[in-house]
Design a protein around this motif. Structure first.
Motif, mmCIF file in Angstrom:
data_model
loop_
_atom_site.group_PDB
_atom_site.id
_atom_site.type_symbol
_atom_site.label_atom_id
_atom_site.label_comp_id
_atom_site.label_asym_id
_atom_site.label_seq_id
_atom_site.Cartn_x
_atom_site.Cartn_y
_atom_site.Cartn_z
ATOM 1 N N SER A 186 4.875 -32.333 -35.329
ATOM 2 C CA SER A 186 5.503 -33.071 -34.227
ATOM 3 C C SER A 186 4.553 -34.077 -33.596
ATOM 4 O O SER A 186 4.937 -34.814 -32.680
ATOM 5 N N SER A 187 3.314 -34.122 -34.067
ATOM 6 C CA SER A 187 2.303 -35.014 -33.494
ATOM 7 C C SER A 187 2.594 -36.474 -33.828
ATOM 8 O O SER A 187 3.287 -36.779 -34.806
ATOM 9 N N VAL A 188 2.020 -37.364 -33.038
ATOM 10 C CA VAL A 188 2.242 -38.796 -33.231
ATOM 11 C C VAL A 188 1.605 -39.285 -34.519
ATOM 12 O O VAL A 188 2.194 -40.058 -35.267
ATOM 13 N N ASN A 189 0.373 -38.833 -34.759
ATOM 14 C CA ASN A 189 -0.326 -39.276 -35.959
ATOM 15 C C ASN A 189 -1.242 -38.171 -36.472
ATOM 16 O O ASN A 189 -1.338 -37.095 -35.878
ATOM 17 N N MET A 190 -1.915 -38.454 -37.571
ATOM 18 C CA MET A 190 -2.766 -37.456 -38.203
ATOM 19 C C MET A 190 -3.921 -37.038 -37.294
ATOM 20 O O MET A 190 -4.310 -35.869 -37.271
ATOM 21 N N HIS A 191 -4.462 -37.985 -36.543
ATOM 22 C CA HIS A 191 -5.578 -37.662 -35.651
ATOM 23 C C HIS A 191 -5.172 -36.623 -34.619
ATOM 24 O O HIS A 191 -5.884 -35.642 -34.388
ATOM 25 N N GLU A 192 -4.015 -36.821 -34.016
ATOM 26 C CA GLU A 192 -3.535 -35.876 -33.018
ATOM 27 C C GLU A 192 -3.237 -34.518 -33.644
ATOM 28 O O GLU A 192 -3.535 -33.468 -33.062
ATOM 29 N N ALA A 193 -2.657 -34.532 -34.833
ATOM 30 C CA ALA A 193 -2.363 -33.277 -35.531
ATOM 31 C C ALA A 193 -3.651 -32.511 -35.826
ATOM 32 O O ALA A 193 -3.720 -31.292 -35.654
ATOM 33 N N GLN B 99 -6.516 -32.725 -34.216
ATOM 34 C CA GLN B 99 -7.078 -32.206 -32.974
ATOM 35 C C GLN B 99 -6.438 -30.866 -32.608
ATOM 36 O O GLN B 99 -7.130 -29.932 -32.178
ATOM 37 N N LEU B 100 -5.134 -30.772 -32.785
ATOM 38 C CA LEU B 100 -4.432 -29.515 -32.516
ATOM 39 C C LEU B 100 -4.877 -28.423 -33.480
ATOM 40 O O LEU B 100 -5.126 -27.280 -33.081
ATOM 41 N N ILE B 101 -4.960 -28.765 -34.757
ATOM 42 C CA ILE B 101 -5.346 -27.775 -35.766
ATOM 43 C C ILE B 101 -6.757 -27.257 -35.488
ATOM 44 O O ILE B 101 -7.013 -26.048 -35.558
ATOM 45 N N CYS B 102 -7.685 -28.170 -35.159
ATOM 46 C CA CYS B 102 -9.054 -27.751 -34.860
ATOM 47 C C CYS B 102 -9.098 -26.843 -33.629
ATOM 48 O O CYS B 102 -9.837 -25.851 -33.597
ATOM 49 N N LYS B 103 -8.312 -27.169 -32.618
ATOM 50 C CA LYS B 103 -8.336 -26.408 -31.377
ATOM 51 C C LYS B 103 -7.707 -25.029 -31.516
ATOM 52 O O LYS B 103 -8.191 -24.052 -30.939
ATOM 53 N N TYR B 104 -6.619 -24.940 -32.308
ATOM 54 C CA TYR B 104 -5.854 -23.694 -32.343
ATOM 55 C C TYR B 104 -5.896 -22.970 -33.694
ATOM 56 O O TYR B 104 -5.094 -22.081 -33.946
ATOM 57 N N THR B 105 -6.838 -23.352 -34.551
ATOM 58 C CA THR B 105 -7.009 -22.615 -35.808
ATOM 59 C C THR B 105 -7.161 -21.122 -35.531
ATOM 60 O O THR B 105 -6.712 -20.279 -36.305
ATOM 61 N N ALA B 106 -7.771 -20.814 -34.409
ATOM 62 C CA ALA B 106 -8.022 -19.416 -34.044
ATOM 63 C C ALA B 106 -6.754 -18.578 -33.980
ATOM 64 O O ALA B 106 -6.784 -17.381 -34.220
ATOM 65 N N THR B 107 -5.613 -19.199 -33.652
ATOM 66 C CA THR B 107 -4.375 -18.432 -33.526
ATOM 67 C C THR B 107 -3.854 -17.977 -34.877
ATOM 68 O O THR B 107 -3.038 -17.069 -34.954
ATOM 69 N N ALA C 223 -11.382 -42.749 -42.756
ATOM 70 C CA ALA C 223 -11.123 -42.713 -41.320
ATOM 71 C C ALA C 223 -9.825 -43.434 -40.957
ATOM 72 O O ALA C 223 -9.165 -43.086 -39.972
ATOM 73 N N THR C 224 -9.458 -44.429 -41.743
ATOM 74 C CA THR C 224 -8.212 -45.151 -41.458
ATOM 75 C C THR C 224 -6.984 -44.245 -41.565
ATOM 76 O O THR C 224 -5.942 -44.540 -40.968
ATOM 77 N N ASP C 225 -7.099 -43.150 -42.285
ATOM 78 C CA ASP C 225 -5.965 -42.231 -42.441
ATOM 79 C C ASP C 225 -5.603 -41.535 -41.134
ATOM 80 O O ASP C 225 -4.490 -41.021 -40.988
ATOM 81 N N LEU C 226 -6.539 -41.498 -40.198
ATOM 82 C CA LEU C 226 -6.254 -40.842 -38.922
ATOM 83 C C LEU C 226 -5.096 -41.507 -38.179
ATOM 84 O O LEU C 226 -4.428 -40.876 -37.354
ATOM 85 N N ALA C 227 -4.852 -42.766 -38.485
ATOM 86 C CA ALA C 227 -3.793 -43.499 -37.793
ATOM 87 C C ALA C 227 -2.429 -43.335 -38.459
ATOM 88 O O ALA C 227 -1.425 -43.857 -37.946
ATOM 89 N N ILE C 228 -2.360 -42.620 -39.561
ATOM 90 C CA ILE C 228 -1.079 -42.433 -40.247
ATOM 91 C C ILE C 228 -0.114 -41.708 -39.315
ATOM 92 O O ILE C 228 -0.429 -40.657 -38.761
ATOM 93 N N THR C 229 1.061 -42.283 -39.130
ATOM 94 C CA THR C 229 2.051 -41.669 -38.246
ATOM 95 C C THR C 229 2.761 -40.527 -38.957
ATOM 96 O O THR C 229 2.970 -40.553 -40.172
#
Length: 370
Positions: free
Chosen positions: A116-123, A125-133, A225-231
């Motif tokens: 549901s994230s806007v782009n790969m970068h945001e996705a 960030q979520l994965i890194c933060k909540y991998t623990a779950t 790094a350009t892939d981070l902007a992929i929507t």
């Protein structure tokens, strides 16, 4: 460095059951692990002719154990299930196959929040933060290096003989998740693994569309790094916010179920050369050092003992699984003087770090020749 908002990333861990130097009977009881992917593992085992009930019985679990909602496992149970599954069907590459079976839906709220994230970068960030779950045994961090992004997969504690299985499973499912989230547009340039090249290394090409290197300093994904902007094709800000909040709640619930000693072990695992004082640790738990000492005393341990145990675990891990010089290992464990590391290791093991490494390497060579 731990911020109050980042403390959640520290609040899960597990001990290693390393038979060469570690008593896992006490360490393993300090945390519980979610059984999310154990259910998928047992299904895969059944589909390949194995007997899941036999595995569960040998691991000391009831037949319905991992299928219970919110079921958790001790480290010993988790380790036993994986080891027994691999032995049941004699499949050393079982981790690769399991990773390929884990769809986006199997990752629960985190998987849904990512797509549901806007782009790969945001996705990411979520994965890194909540991998623990989803996978408390590993942590994921992202950094940009020139024109590339390095996703580093780090073991929170040594995984002993299930290390390769756990890392392979995580790596395959991580690639599949990023591929799905970006609508199959991101380009994975290279995958690196810290363990030695396995006999089935040619099989990796069926799971990763890029060169795979082994015996590297760390487990790492490399892409442009350009892939981070992929929507993301399914981006929805409102849904993503709701799901992210649920991921946070899930993480907090799991944290609250863990022991203080277990959480501290994870914090030590992230220090990389600078062991914090007990006052610093106490502040991260919003309590005084006196209160922290009492809490640890009630768990029949102390901060000094936790440091000693952690150093012993990690020293063994680095000596057996890396080619790092002994001096560098000492620095990673917080010893300003390498000689102090050597003395402490000899006191615990009866031999120097160099002798320990040489002895284990000789033992492995003899075992392979048999």
């Amino acid at each position: 460095m731990v911020s109050s908002s980042g403390l959640s990333q520290y609040r899960l861990t597990h001990p290693e059951a390393n038979s060469t130097a570690i008593n896992s009977n006490t360490l393993g009881n300090e945390v519980t692990l979610p059984s999310h992917y154990v259910r998928n593992l047992l299904d895969l085992l059944q589909s390949r002719g194995g007997n899941a009930e036999v595995v569960l019985a040998k691991a000391g679990l009831p037949p319905e154990g991992p299928n219970q909602i919110n079921a958790t496992l001790s480290w010993q149970q988790f380790h036993a299930v994986i080891q027994l599954c691999c032995n049941e069907i004699n499949e050393p590459a079982l981790g690769l196959y399991l990773g390929s079976q884990l769809t986006i839906n199997t990752h629960g709220m985190l998987g849904l929040a990512a797509i549901s994230s806007v782009n790969m970068h945001e996705a990411l960030q979520l994965i890194c933060k909540y991998t623990a779950t989803r996978s408390p045994l590993l942590t994921l961090s992202m950094r940009q290096h020139q024109q590339q992004v390095h996703l580093t997969l780090e073991e929170l504690h040594p995984l002993a003989d299930i290390r390769q299985f756990v890392v392979e499973t995580f790596a395959v499912t991580l690639h599949a998740t990023l591929d799905f989230v970006t609508g199959h547009k991101y380009r994975l340039r290279q995958v690196q693994f810290a363990f030695a090249e396995p006999g089935y290394s040619a099989l990796y090409q069926a799971f990763f569309p890029c060169p795979v290197r082994f015996a590297q300093p760390q487990h790492c994904f490399i892409f442009d790094a350009t892939d981070l902007a992929i929507t993301c094709p399914w981006a929805d800000r409102q849904v993503q916010n709701q799901l992210s909040a649920q991921c946070e709640q899930e993480l907090q619930r799991w944290q609250q179920s863990q022991s203080i000693a277990g959480l501290i072990r994870l914090m030590l695992g992230r220090t990389k050369g600078r062991v914090p004082c007990i006052e610093k640790i106490a502040s991260e738990f919003a309590m005084s050092s006196r209160t922290l000492r009492r809490r640890l005393d009630s768990e029949q341990t102390s901060y000094h003992q936790l440091i000693t145990d952690w150093r012993q675990q990690m020293a063994t891990h680095y000596l057996l699984t890396t080619a790092l010089p002994v001096q560098q290992i000492g620095f990673l464990l917080g010893y300003a003087d390498p000689a102090n590391f050597g003395r402490a290791f000899r006191r615990e093991n009866g031999v120097s770090p160099q002798q320990f490494r040489a002895k284990q390497q000789t033992k492995c060579t003899v075992d392979l020749e048999k």
